[in-house]
Enzyme design. Sequence first.
Site, PDB file in Angstrom:
ATOM      1  N   CYS A 164      -1.004  -4.046  14.822  1.00 58.21           N
ATOM      2  CA  CYS A 164      -0.736  -3.648  13.438  1.00 58.21           C
ATOM      3  C   CYS A 164      -1.194  -4.701  12.430  1.00 58.21           C
ATOM      4  O   CYS A 164      -0.908  -5.889  12.592  1.00 58.21           O
ATOM      5  CB  CYS A 164       0.758  -3.386  13.289  1.00 58.21           C
ATOM      6  SG  CYS A 164       1.217  -2.886  11.626  1.00 58.21           S
ATOM      7  N   GLU A 184       0.820  -1.213   0.000  1.00 60.64           N
ATOM      8  CA  GLU A 184       0.000   0.000   0.000  1.00 60.64           C
ATOM      9  C   GLU A 184       0.848   1.255   0.000  1.00 60.64           C
ATOM     10  O   GLU A 184       1.937   1.276   0.580  1.00 60.64           O
ATOM     11  CB  GLU A 184      -0.887   0.010   1.259  1.00 60.64           C
ATOM     12  CG  GLU A 184      -1.917  -1.078   1.240  1.00 60.64           C
ATOM     13  CD  GLU A 184      -2.638  -1.230   2.569  1.00 60.64           C
ATOM     14  OE1 GLU A 184      -2.770  -0.244   3.309  1.00 60.64           O
ATOM     15  OE2 GLU A 184      -3.065  -2.361   2.849  1.00 60.64           O
ATOM     16  N   CYS A 217       3.222   8.301   1.524  1.00 61.12           N
ATOM     17  CA  CYS A 217       3.610   7.287   2.500  1.00 61.12           C
ATOM     18  C   CYS A 217       3.912   6.010   1.718  1.00 61.12           C
ATOM     19  O   CYS A 217       3.062   5.519   0.975  1.00 61.12           O
ATOM     20  CB  CYS A 217       2.452   7.064   3.476  1.00 61.12           C
ATOM     21  SG  CYS A 217       2.703   5.695   4.603  1.00 61.12           S
ATOM     22  N   CYS A 269      -3.590   0.905   7.718  1.00 58.43           N
ATOM     23  CA  CYS A 269      -2.475   0.449   6.904  1.00 58.43           C
ATOM     24  C   CYS A 269      -2.296  -1.064   6.973  1.00 58.43           C
ATOM     25  O   CYS A 269      -2.246  -1.642   8.043  1.00 58.43           O
ATOM     26  CB  CYS A 269      -1.205   1.149   7.349  1.00 58.43           C
ATOM     27  SG  CYS A 269       0.118   0.794   6.255  1.00 58.43           S
ATOM     28  N   CYS A 285       4.198  -6.291  15.869  1.00 60.72           N
ATOM     29  CA  CYS A 285       3.477  -5.368  16.757  1.00 60.72           C
ATOM     30  C   CYS A 285       2.013  -5.809  16.826  1.00 60.72           C
ATOM     31  O   CYS A 285       1.382  -6.055  15.801  1.00 60.72           O
ATOM     32  CB  CYS A 285       3.593  -3.922  16.267  1.00 60.72           C
ATOM     33  SG  CYS A 285       5.302  -3.347  16.213  1.00 60.72           S
ATOM     34  N   CYS A 316       5.437  -7.793   7.145  1.00 62.83           N
ATOM     35  CA  CYS A 316       6.373  -7.322   8.166  1.00 62.83           C
ATOM     36  C   CYS A 316       6.583  -8.443   9.167  1.00 62.83           C
ATOM     37  O   CYS A 316       5.666  -9.227   9.425  1.00 62.83           O
ATOM     38  CB  CYS A 316       5.794  -6.098   8.873  1.00 62.83           C
ATOM     39  SG  CYS A 316       6.908  -5.352  10.086  1.00 62.83           S
TER      40      CYS A 316
HETATM   41  N1  SAH Z   1       7.811  -0.355  10.929  1.00 59.18           N
HETATM   42  C1  SAH Z   1       7.763   1.070  11.093  1.00 59.18           C
HETATM   43  C2  SAH Z   1       6.739   1.724  10.183  1.00 59.18           C
HETATM   44  C3  SAH Z   1       5.372   1.185  10.462  1.00 59.18           C
HETATM   45  S1  SAH Z   1       3.900   2.033  10.329  1.00 59.18           S
HETATM   46  C4  SAH Z   1       7.470   1.413  12.536  1.00 59.18           C
HETATM   47  O1  SAH Z   1       7.138   0.506  13.288  1.00 59.18           O
HETATM   48  O2  SAH Z   1       7.606   2.561  12.908  1.00 59.18           O
HETATM   49  C5  SAH Z   1       3.976   3.614  10.993  1.00 59.18           C
HETATM   50  C6  SAH Z   1       3.343   3.803  12.371  1.00 59.18           C
HETATM   51  O3  SAH Z   1       1.990   3.340  12.447  1.00 59.18           O
HETATM   52  C7  SAH Z   1       4.098   3.090  13.470  1.00 59.18           C
HETATM   53  O4  SAH Z   1       4.259   3.972  14.544  1.00 59.18           O
HETATM   54  C8  SAH Z   1       3.155   1.969  13.835  1.00 59.18           C
HETATM   55  O5  SAH Z   1       3.388   1.491  15.121  1.00 59.18           O
HETATM   56  C9  SAH Z   1       1.826   2.647  13.680  1.00 59.18           C
HETATM   57  N2  SAH Z   1       0.688   1.730  13.544  1.00 59.18           N
HETATM   58  C10 SAH Z   1       0.665   0.454  13.133  1.00 59.18           C
HETATM   59  N3  SAH Z   1      -0.580  -0.060  13.173  1.00 59.18           N
HETATM   60  C11 SAH Z   1      -1.372   0.932  13.604  1.00 59.18           C
HETATM   61  C12 SAH Z   1      -2.764   1.034  13.852  1.00 59.18           C
HETATM   62  N4  SAH Z   1      -3.576  -0.001  13.649  1.00 59.18           N
HETATM   63  N5  SAH Z   1      -3.239   2.220  14.272  1.00 59.18           N
HETATM   64  C13 SAH Z   1      -2.429   3.270  14.472  1.00 59.18           C
HETATM   65  N6  SAH Z   1      -1.103   3.241  14.266  1.00 59.18           N
HETATM   66  C14 SAH Z   1      -0.577   2.082  13.845  1.00 59.18           C
END
Ligand code: SAH
Length: 358
Positions: free
Chosen positions: A129, A102, A115, A346, A126, A122
């Site tokens: 996510c 995406e 973005c 995302c 987390c 990944c």
């Molecule tokens: N791997 C990188 C980039 C990931 S996405 C990282 O972890 O930073 C960018 C941000 O979105 C990160 O801070 C991630 O923790 C957050 N994120 C992921 N899933 C999310 C969700 N469902 N709602 C809000 N933020 C989210």
Amino acid sequence: MTENIKENVNMQGADILSMTESELERFVVEELGEPRFRAAQLYGWMQKGAPVSEMKNLPASFKKKLCEKALYRLPKIAERLVSKLDGTIKYLMEMVDGECVESVFMQYEHGNTVCVSCQAGCRMGCRFCASTLNGRNRDLEPSEILGQIAVISRDTGLRVGGIVMMGIGEPLDNYDNTIKFLKLVSAEKGLNIGLRHISVSTCGLVPKIRKLAEEGLPVTLSVSLHAAEDERRSSLMPINNKYGIDELLSACRYYFETTGRRVSFEYTLIAGQNDSFEDADKLASVIKKGMSCPCHVNLIMLNEVSETKFVSVQKERADAFCKRLCSKGVNATVRRRLGSDINASCGQLRLKSSKEKR
Ligand code: SAH
């Protein structure tokens, strides 16, 4: 011509969109046996996200050789969702092997930002996510990260002035390709996007943060913190078992000291997990103790993912949390939600498409 080229996709071919202009020049002269000026023409077209069939000033004989020896890893737009609220566009981008990721186009007062994703999936795990639910299929090549931006600026007809590496994947887990991408996208004759307008977001791979600090690339480091205590952070982000908060903040300090760039922290507010005033106070104290240098906290309201149990906070809660942090002397803002009507958060568009393929 387009059809012709499709039939000739050579998956082993040289990845020309991952090349700098001088690398491409060498390829065109030495591998294709063509004159140097053809490389400049080809380079220009690729930066515009043009398919080979539209590269008007290149002769058919050149294109034929190119298709035999090269692989042009330009993504294709598989799906496109436009927000009725603010014009944000969410894309599902298909790579040459069918992998989808995406990308999002966002319009801010200070310019247009894209973005990008850097991995298909990944492996950081987390808990809240969507991108990590099925693990990581593969890393994206520099060309495939760059291609997302080239395709979007062609699709919108608008200049892209900033990039956030906050799509699918962990940029520092695909380190070499991320660095090459940053060099390519900021090249003067390339898309020429200033490194100061690029944010690299990480869940906290400490050794790689230190390495990035030494690359001499003045990008903004964005660190996903999400909790101020190790136990809580580990329960949300498994990477914290490997690199705890102290170690992480010390790497952030090193990043600031080495690059002079202010670090920003992302803190996603999840109801009942990390959103109380006590949590805000802890966060303020950890940051003030651990950082002692300029930084900024971006508060994000959780995008709920149906496969997980986590629930978002209300806007009022986010504002109150923010106010509390500011009152303790921490620089913080609540991130404006763009494209909330298309916000399959995302990673969800990709999940949906892979389910449909199965
Ligand atoms: N791997 C990188 C980039 C990931 S996405 C990282 O972890 O930073 C960018 C941000 O979105 C990160 O801070 C991630 O923790 C957050 N994120 C992921 N899933 C999310 C969700 N469902 N709602 C809000 N933020 C989210």
